[in-house]
Write a protein that holds these residues in place. Sequence first.
Motif, short mmCIF file in Angstrom:
data_model
loop_
_atom_site.label_atom_id
_atom_site.label_comp_id
_atom_site.label_asym_id
_atom_site.label_seq_id
_atom_site.Cartn_x
_atom_site.Cartn_y
_atom_site.Cartn_z
N GLY C 240 0.80 -1.22 0.00
CA GLY C 240 0.00 0.00 0.00
C GLY C 240 0.82 1.27 0.00
N LEU C 241 2.15 1.15 0.04
CA LEU C 241 2.98 2.35 -0.07
C LEU C 241 3.19 2.66 -1.55
CD1 LEU C 241 5.71 1.83 2.64
CD2 LEU C 241 3.52 3.01 2.78
N ASN C 242 3.62 3.88 -1.80
CA ASN C 242 3.92 4.28 -3.17
C ASN C 242 5.30 3.75 -3.51
OD1 ASN C 242 4.21 5.58 -5.56
ND2 ASN C 242 4.44 7.62 -4.66
N LEU C 243 5.38 2.49 -3.89
CA LEU C 243 6.68 1.84 -4.09
C LEU C 243 7.29 2.25 -5.43
CD1 LEU C 243 5.86 -1.78 -2.88
CD2 LEU C 243 7.11 0.02 -1.68
N PRO C 244 8.63 2.32 -5.48
CA PRO C 244 9.26 2.57 -6.77
C PRO C 244 8.86 1.45 -7.74
CG PRO C 244 10.85 2.74 -4.97
CD PRO C 244 9.59 2.22 -4.38
N PRO C 245 8.60 1.78 -9.01
CA PRO C 245 8.07 0.80 -9.96
C PRO C 245 8.93 -0.46 -10.08
CG PRO C 245 7.95 2.99 -10.88
CD PRO C 245 8.66 3.13 -9.58
N LEU C 246 10.26 -0.31 -10.00
CA LEU C 246 11.09 -1.51 -10.11
C LEU C 246 10.84 -2.45 -8.95
CD1 LEU C 246 14.54 -0.04 -11.23
CD2 LEU C 246 12.85 -1.25 -12.63
N VAL C 247 10.64 -1.85 -7.78
CA VAL C 247 10.38 -2.66 -6.60
C VAL C 247 9.05 -3.38 -6.76
CG1 VAL C 247 9.93 -2.58 -4.13
CG2 VAL C 247 11.73 -1.14 -5.11
N ARG C 248 8.06 -2.62 -7.27
CA ARG C 248 6.74 -3.24 -7.45
C ARG C 248 6.84 -4.40 -8.44
NH1 ARG C 248 3.43 0.64 -9.91
NH2 ARG C 248 4.33 2.10 -8.42
N LEU C 450 -6.16 18.41 -14.19
CA LEU C 450 -5.74 18.18 -12.81
C LEU C 450 -4.26 18.45 -12.62
CD1 LEU C 450 -7.69 14.83 -12.37
CD2 LEU C 450 -8.46 17.16 -11.86
N ASP C 451 -3.94 19.28 -11.63
CA ASP C 451 -2.56 19.67 -11.34
C ASP C 451 -2.06 18.84 -10.16
OD1 ASP C 451 -0.21 21.06 -11.59
OD2 ASP C 451 -1.13 23.04 -11.50
N GLU C 452 -1.13 17.95 -10.39
CA GLU C 452 -0.54 17.09 -9.35
C GLU C 452 -1.59 16.40 -8.47
OE1 GLU C 452 2.39 16.13 -9.17
OE2 GLU C 452 3.69 17.66 -10.04
N PRO C 453 -2.50 15.64 -9.04
CA PRO C 453 -3.57 15.07 -8.22
C PRO C 453 -3.12 13.99 -7.26
CG PRO C 453 -3.69 14.21 -10.45
CD PRO C 453 -2.63 15.27 -10.45
N ALA C 454 -1.92 13.44 -7.42
CA ALA C 454 -1.53 12.32 -6.56
C ALA C 454 -0.52 12.71 -5.50
CB ALA C 454 -0.96 11.18 -7.41
N LEU C 455 -0.25 14.01 -5.38
CA LEU C 455 0.77 14.46 -4.44
C LEU C 455 0.42 14.07 -3.00
CD1 LEU C 455 3.30 16.26 -5.04
CD2 LEU C 455 2.09 18.00 -3.78
N GLY C 456 1.40 13.55 -2.29
CA GLY C 456 1.21 13.23 -0.88
C GLY C 456 0.26 12.07 -0.63
N GLN C 457 -0.08 11.34 -1.66
CA GLN C 457 -0.98 10.20 -1.48
C GLN C 457 -0.16 8.92 -1.47
OE1 GLN C 457 -4.13 10.78 -1.02
NE2 GLN C 457 -4.50 12.78 -1.95
N ASP C 458 -0.65 7.92 -0.76
CA ASP C 458 0.06 6.65 -0.78
C ASP C 458 -0.41 5.80 -1.95
OD1 ASP C 458 -2.36 5.65 0.18
OD2 ASP C 458 -1.73 5.94 2.25
N GLY C 459 0.15 4.60 -2.07
CA GLY C 459 -0.08 3.76 -3.24
C GLY C 459 -1.52 3.35 -3.44
N ARG C 460 -2.25 3.19 -2.34
CA ARG C 460 -3.63 2.71 -2.46
C ARG C 460 -4.47 3.69 -3.26
NH1 ARG C 460 -4.70 2.49 3.82
NH2 ARG C 460 -3.71 4.51 3.53
N TYR C 461 -4.34 5.00 -2.92
CA TYR C 461 -5.19 5.98 -3.58
C TYR C 461 -4.76 6.22 -5.03
CZ TYR C 461 -6.86 10.42 -5.16
OH TYR C 461 -7.40 11.40 -5.93
N ARG C 462 -3.48 6.14 -5.28
CA ARG C 462 -3.01 6.36 -6.66
C ARG C 462 -3.69 5.38 -7.61
NH1 ARG C 462 2.27 8.74 -7.28
NH2 ARG C 462 2.74 7.25 -8.91
N GLN C 463 -3.87 4.15 -7.13
CA GLN C 463 -4.51 3.15 -7.97
C GLN C 463 -5.94 3.58 -8.32
OE1 GLN C 463 -2.90 0.87 -9.42
NE2 GLN C 463 -4.80 0.32 -10.50
N SER C 464 -6.69 4.07 -7.32
CA SER C 464 -8.08 4.42 -7.65
C SER C 464 -8.13 5.69 -8.50
CB SER C 464 -8.94 4.55 -6.40
OG SER C 464 -8.26 5.21 -5.40
N LEU C 465 -7.13 6.53 -8.38
CA LEU C 465 -7.08 7.71 -9.25
C LEU C 465 -6.96 7.29 -10.71
CD1 LEU C 465 -6.86 10.82 -9.56
CD2 LEU C 465 -4.38 10.52 -9.43
N VAL C 466 -6.05 6.35 -10.96
CA VAL C 466 -5.87 5.88 -12.33
C VAL C 466 -7.17 5.27 -12.86
CG1 VAL C 466 -4.64 4.20 -13.76
CG2 VAL C 466 -3.39 5.57 -12.08
N GLU C 467 -7.87 4.54 -11.99
CA GLU C 467 -9.15 3.95 -12.42
C GLU C 467 -10.17 5.04 -12.75
OE1 GLU C 467 -10.18 1.32 -9.24
OE2 GLU C 467 -8.39 0.09 -9.61
#
Lengths: 223, 172, 552
Positions: C240-248, C450-467
């Motif tokens: 649920g953290l915003n992991l670096p893509p390589l790590v993910r 949208l200007d920087e909509p994912a700033l300060g958000q963790d990985g869980r929310y970023r996923q729903s933003l993309v959706e």
Amino acid sequence: MLSTRSDGLRPETRLALAVGAGALVLGTGLPVALAVEAAAVAVVIVALRLFRAWLQQLRLLLPMLALLALITWLTIDPAEAGVAVARLVLLSAVFLVLFQTTAPEDLGDGLTRLGLPRHLAFILTSAIQFVPVLQHAASDVVDAQRSRGIRLEGDLASVRNYPALLVPLIVHAFKLADDLAEALESRGYSRAARTPLGNRKFSVLDYFGLAGAAGLVVLAFFV
Amino acid sequence: MQVNTRKVAYAIVLAALGVVLGFVSIPTGLAKLNPGQAMINVLSAVLLGPWYAVGIAFVISLIRNAMGWGTLLAFPGSMIGALLAGLAWQWTRNLILTAAGEVIGTGILGAVVGAAIVAPMLMARPTALTALIIPFLLSSLAGAAIAVVVLFALRQAGYATALTGETASERP
Amino acid sequence: MNDVGIVADGLGYRYPGASQWALSDVSVTIAPGEYVLLAGWSGSGKSTLLRTFNGLAPHFYGGEMVGRLSIGDWDVAMTPTSRLVERVGAVFQNPAAQLFSSSVAREIAFGPASLGLSVSVIEERVRWAAEVTGVMPWLERPPHALSGGQQQRVAVASALAMRPAILVLDEPFAHLDADGIDDLCAVLREIHGTGTTIVIAEHHMGRLVADATRMLVMQHGALVADGPPRDVLAGAAVNGLNLPPLVRLAREQGWNSIPLTVDEAVPLARSSGIALSGLKPCLSVMTSNGHGSASVVLAEDVFHNLDGWPALKGLSLTVGAGERVAVLGRNGSGKTTFLKHLNGLLKPDRGRVVVLGQDTRRARVSELARRVGLGFQDPTKQLFRPTVRREVETGPRALGALDVAWLDQLYEWMGLVPLLERSPYRLSEGERRRVALAAALAARPAIAALDEPALGQDGRYRQSLVELLDSLVSAGDAVVLVTHDLDLASAADRWVALADGRAVAEGAPDTVMRNTQAMADAGLRPTDLFELVRRLEAAETADGAARTMGGA
Ligand SMILES: Nc1ncnc2c1ncn2[C@@H]1O[C@H](COP(=O)(O)OP(=O)(O)OP(=O)(O)O)[C@@H](O)[C@H]1O
Ligand SMILES: Nc1ncnc2c1ncn2[C@@H]1O[C@H](COP(=O)(O)OP(=O)(O)OP(=O)(O)O)[C@@H](O)[C@H]1O
Ligand SMILES: [Mg+2]
Ligand SMILES: [Mg+2]
């Protein structure tokens, strides 16, 4: 490096000179003397390249000048209106020179040595730095609200929507204050022994300056 | 001396806000009203108490003058208003009375003192400038009214518990 | 090397009036000279832990502290912040709130002056800190006249000038562009090299995972993982953290080691035998949605001066219906300025902007606002209603476009359903940003900008933003996304790279990333995934060549 813009005279001396010049302007009754003073102020403004800043000030001062002129004209006479306007313009110009040539922090330091509480001087100098920050925040709020259809065009009809501007702006300001307090504390604001910065010794120049300021005040009684 | 860093920080930001709000004016047709300063007076009276409020009013007037956005007349007016508002809040904890303190202080006492002290320096006879009472009174009325509306909105929004009683120093 | 360590033993802390403990039973020993990355969900207590290190919690915030915390031989409970600052320097998230002096030199000197040092020592400290952080050229300028990235460096310099043994930083990367982040990382490496202990809390871990010597993960106020970054990133605590893509990628593929850099990822990817074709879809969305269809935004040769500063200098750009366009570029390259042209907040000085067939110069903001939803960079600056629901409904009501079914759907996407009757001011920073985002989209605009909509958000929310963005475009709406985060931008169909107020490249994400010249001009770095694919491709070609040679 640390004394920024104010070279030469100490801020107290500058302040004394400005107050002296201000007293002279307010004490002057003769239109001829006022004209001479105006010429002197003009020379200073041009020499220090403050002409544009002065024009800017004049533009903002205009409504007040008009009101002053109108009231004086109606209740006293046109000549007195001219004198009153000239005094206000000159007085403002004198302090413009002071503020344009003295870093606000130096002025704060100077005022502190003259007895202004240290914290008030700090509030003064720091508030100046936050003016542009809050100006920016205010325009951000206006932009954001207009983007969702809330009218904030600066006319009477928009007054109803002022809370939409003021509430977010004030809340933002409170957050800024909380963060600032944290930063001040983290940089040792509340420690007792602070090294005063940008302190210069009284020089010969300063004594001349103070003498000059006294002279201006004395002169005020004669013109 | 024990300083309250949080109060100092609030004072800095409120003073800067007061300068900025000086640009917001309500055109009424007759004259432009500048309710910003009156609003900050009420706000700082409630949040920080009378002495800080006076200091903030002084700083705002000084900056406005320094930058050519204000006149010397603003000094007595705003400082007296801030003091009365601060004392009213300290004694009564009543927002409406605090706003009234501001209106009386700035709009009436401030204008009279302004006319009595500052005006004679600018012109030979002081009498006329008592007319200043009108714009001062209107501005401070508008500002105090807006301050009350905004403070209620803030309180309703659940922000700043300070506004419901205690001052910033006691705030959690 | 300093000799000041941090020892926490059963540390707990609760803010005044709060029922929940923001920190509970934290026990950790940080040796002098460590470089610690502090990670965790939004609201997990990272900032609070940093605040205890210099005593802001509890001395400044009040509240209740239990357990023990010591900085060297000083017990934090007994030592005021004004004393702790001799050992602990702090840099907080919002640089603008930390800078209050009339010049950068004075700003940096403030801390040493608090310590009561002599003027000559202070000047020496200022020079040293300015040199390390690269702020020398701006010493005489007022801090508020600098850009956000420059201000952030001044804030670091101001903390460094006090020569703390320990430097703590709270989300210093927010709003920085790639150069800014790289520069700050280099500064941190350098001061770490001089023996300073560093503790940094960040959602955007990026390169930090390679620089840090240790990683701590917090959850609900407690430490749930502790160790070298590579080991911690392999565990379950970082879900649920915003992991670096390589790590993910490594976690998804079940590689036996976690790569922290592209160099490390290449051999792992090759030995795991992952097919290139399997990687490409996560690199860019190949289905170029709607490109070529009728354009809903048409900007032609737009010029705009902001207070005399030329922010846009001949920008041309189109957005098609049903298309996701990401606008990228350095700090100050004109991205936000461009967005404000979309609903007429700003009008072009020269050139024109046509939105849904309407020239913005001839339209009022309130008309355009109905069809263009603008989400701002600092969206919390617009909240003023007593409840979340009323806040979100404000816009549609003002515009006469209230659509209850749409709003319900929006609340669902944004995870706002449980918060609807709460005050927006009583929410966490991340939640407030989501409220503001919902407000921007509440009038069901045809264009979401949208200007920087994912700033300060963790990985869980970023996923729903993309959706959410996906569902907007599949309904035929257009999305304009402004961001510094190219991993997020990879969810767009098309990128437009800005440099200096002009578009220097546009096309599908991988097309733009292949254009090294334009990437350099726009100050962008290719994503790690893209680099990985390119290296794998190169390796494959080399293998192919070797095979052919061997066969011949
Ligand atoms: N000043 C405060 N007063 C009261 N509660 C607070 C305060 N600051 C934070 N909290 C609460 O303490 C908890 C931990 O918050 P903290 O800010 O430490 O989280 P964080 O991990 O830094 O989150 P983020 O990643 O969003 O910055 C949260 O529940 C939060 O609501
Ligand atoms: N050197 C400079 N002098 C004056 N203003 C500058 C300078 N550089 C940038 N700016 C500012 O840049 C802004 C225009 O860029 P804009 O805000 O659109 O940038 P952006 O691309 O959104 O940047 P960010 O990534 O930081 O959000 C204006 O606010 C302008 O004042
Ligand atoms: Mg935090
Ligand atoms: Mg921007």
